[in-house]
Design an enzyme around this catalytic site. Structure first.
Site, PDB file in Angstrom:
ATOM      1  N   SER A 206       2.883   2.673  -4.182  1.00  0.00           N
ATOM      2  CA  SER A 206       1.921   3.396  -3.475  1.00  0.00           C
ATOM      3  C   SER A 206       0.542   3.505  -4.354  1.00  0.00           C
ATOM      4  CB  SER A 206       2.382   4.742  -3.333  1.00  0.00           C
ATOM      5  OG  SER A 206       1.338   5.443  -2.365  1.00  0.00           O
ATOM      6  N   LYS A 210      -1.306   0.265  -6.390  1.00  0.00           N
ATOM      7  CA  LYS A 210      -2.850   0.068  -6.760  1.00  0.00           C
ATOM      8  C   LYS A 210      -3.084  -0.284  -8.402  1.00  0.00           C
ATOM      9  CE  LYS A 210      -4.192   3.184  -2.875  1.00  0.00           C
ATOM     10  NZ  LYS A 210      -3.732   2.542  -1.893  1.00  0.00           N
ATOM     11  N   GLN A 252      -5.287   3.169   6.085  1.00  0.00           N
ATOM     12  CA  GLN A 252      -6.241   3.672   4.929  1.00  0.00           C
ATOM     13  C   GLN A 252      -7.426   2.825   4.653  1.00  0.00           C
ATOM     14  OE1 GLN A 252      -4.574   3.973   1.107  1.00  0.00           O
ATOM     15  NE2 GLN A 252      -5.350   6.040   0.927  1.00  0.00           N
ATOM     16  N   GLU A 260     -10.550  10.989  -0.775  1.00  0.00           N
ATOM     17  CA  GLU A 260      -9.093  11.451  -1.057  1.00  0.00           C
ATOM     18  C   GLU A 260      -8.959  11.824  -2.692  1.00  0.00           C
ATOM     19  OE1 GLU A 260      -4.530  10.291  -0.735  1.00  0.00           O
ATOM     20  OE2 GLU A 260      -6.020   9.077   0.475  1.00  0.00           O
ATOM     21  N   TRP A 303      -0.383   2.930   7.814  1.00  0.00           N
ATOM     22  CA  TRP A 303      -1.203   3.378   6.701  1.00  0.00           C
ATOM     23  C   TRP A 303      -1.504   2.343   5.807  1.00  0.00           C
ATOM     24  CZ3 TRP A 303      -4.790   6.696   7.225  1.00  0.00           C
ATOM     25  CH2 TRP A 303      -5.277   7.364   5.808  1.00  0.00           C
ATOM     26  N   HIS A 339       8.772   4.607   2.701  1.00  0.00           N
ATOM     27  CA  HIS A 339       7.894   4.403   1.764  1.00  0.00           C
ATOM     28  C   HIS A 339       8.395   4.642   0.429  1.00  0.00           C
ATOM     29  CE1 HIS A 339       3.977   3.761   0.049  1.00  0.00           C
ATOM     30  NE2 HIS A 339       3.653   5.047  -0.259  1.00  0.00           N
TER      31      HIS A 339
END
Length: 388
Positions: A206, A210, A252, A260, A303, A339
């Protein structure tokens, strides 16, 4: 080969790039300003910003440095070099102490080693691994949040990285984390920890995915990048995420991300509102990992952008193919799981890459490209060359 490299420090003015000189003799000067011309297609990784085409492996190495500099200037913020003073203690856990400009910080990482005699390969895991790490591979656990906080949009400039370099440093949290990974690699190379520094991977899921993706791109001593479910800001191309959002998908986007959290530099704010003005995109972020190993693990959750990640990574695989290492990168997407859980139908792909890049195995990593239907030709107007 020697390269003369000028990297941006706090590049906030975005102009047309100056001409790059002397590429034919493998010398390149990297610009400090970069184009921001509106372009809805994914930028051509094989065209320098001055319009010169990349035709050789030596030119591609130079172009990678140009892409890296553009990413730092427009999106990631400056990736600092090794601190002027760096010391280490312990072999597991390891305490790393860095000094720069009269300021000092320390952070520690734990190491869980296999039984038997080393040196062992290892995977650096942001927070904790959510992929199955083989029993023959060590796990190095990294508290990335301690290096750069990511609680919310108010976290900017907080954490040990910013204690060292100042709260106004241009780096986003993901770049600060990559700096931490770079220091872990310094420690592994400097002392006998029982870990082989030439066989180290990095993983996270998640938001940490990144971060793992960006660390694999920026830290060229990482042998294998294993970003998991990184979505936009990782495996997804910004332009495709925005295109999917415009088509009504719940995905997203860069403009959502900057509101965010602080994963990216403040320099990114202007571009996030119109991703088509970026000089680069994330197929090129993946291209920075080349020729090293990269296995991108995704989940078909709206998402995360299944089309955006799949099409983007198809473009990235074109880069690897042109660079002469088509099997060094794979993409595996799967649906119908929670997820950051890890489904069994992605195990074989992960195992193949760990065996090859961390365990010195001989298994094949060819042709690993799995995901939903996504036509990459919709998003590119360039043809990947065969580099000499």
């Amino acid at each position: 080969m020697k390269y003369s490299i000028i990297l941006p420090f706090l590049a906030t003015t975005i102009l047309a790039a100056p001409i790059l000189e002397e590429r034919q003799d493998a010398t390149c000067t990297i610009p400090t300003t970069f184009p921001s011309k509106d372009n809805a297609k994914l930028p051509d990784p094989f065209t320098f910003f001055d319009g010169t085409k990349v035709t050789t492996q030596a030119q591609w190495s130079c172009r990678q440095k140009e892409i890296n500099a553009a990413l730092q200037a427009q999106e990631l913020g400056t990736f600092p070099p090794k601190p002027s003073t760096l010391t280490f203690s312990g072999t597991g856990p390891i305490t790393i102490t860095a000094t720069e400009g009269g300021k000092t910080i320390s952070f520690s990482v734990s190491i869980k080693k296999p039984s038997g005699a080393g040196p062992f390969p290892a995977i650096i895991a942001y927070a904790a691994p959510s992929i199955p790490v083989p029993a023959t591979v060590a796990t190095i656990t990294f508290d990335n949040n301690g290096i750069a906080a990511q609680d919310n949009s108010g976290s900017r400039g907080k954490g040990k990285f910013f204690d060292l370099y100042g709260s106004g440093h241009s780096a986003g949290a993901t770049t600060a984390w990559a700096w931490g990974v770079d220091r872990i690699m310094d420690a592994l190379e400097a002392q006998d920890t029982g870990i082989d520094p030439k066989r180290v991977g990095v993983t996270g899921c998640s938001r940490n995915g990144k971060g793992a993706f960006i660390a694999a791109a920026l830290v060229n001593r990482i042998a294998l990048g294993i970003p998991q479910e990184s979505g936009s800001g990782g495996a997804a191309c910004w332009r495709i995420s925005d295109s999917e959002h415009a088509a009504g998908k719940n995905i997203q986007t860069p403009s959502e991300i900057i509101g965010e959290n602080v994963w990216f530099s403040k320099n990114f704010d202007t571009f996030a509102k119109k991703s088509t003005t970026l000089a680069t995109d994330h197929h090129e972020l993946a291209g920075l990992v080349s020729p090293r190993g990269l296995i991108v693990i995704e989940n078909e959750i709206d998402w995360l952008g299944p089309v955006a990640t799949t099409a983007c990574m198809k473009a990235a695989r074109m880069i690897y193919k042109s660079a002469g290492v088509p099997d060094n990168m794979g993409f595996t997407g799967a649906g119908n799981h929670n997820h950051c859980s890890f489904p069994s139908n992605q195990q074989a792909d992960l195992t193949a890459f760990i065996n090859r890049f961390l365990l010195n195995g001989s298994g094949s990593t060819a042709g690993i490209e799995k995901g939903p239907t996504a036509d990459v030709t919709k998003y590119i107007d360039w043809t990947p060359p065969t580099l000499t």
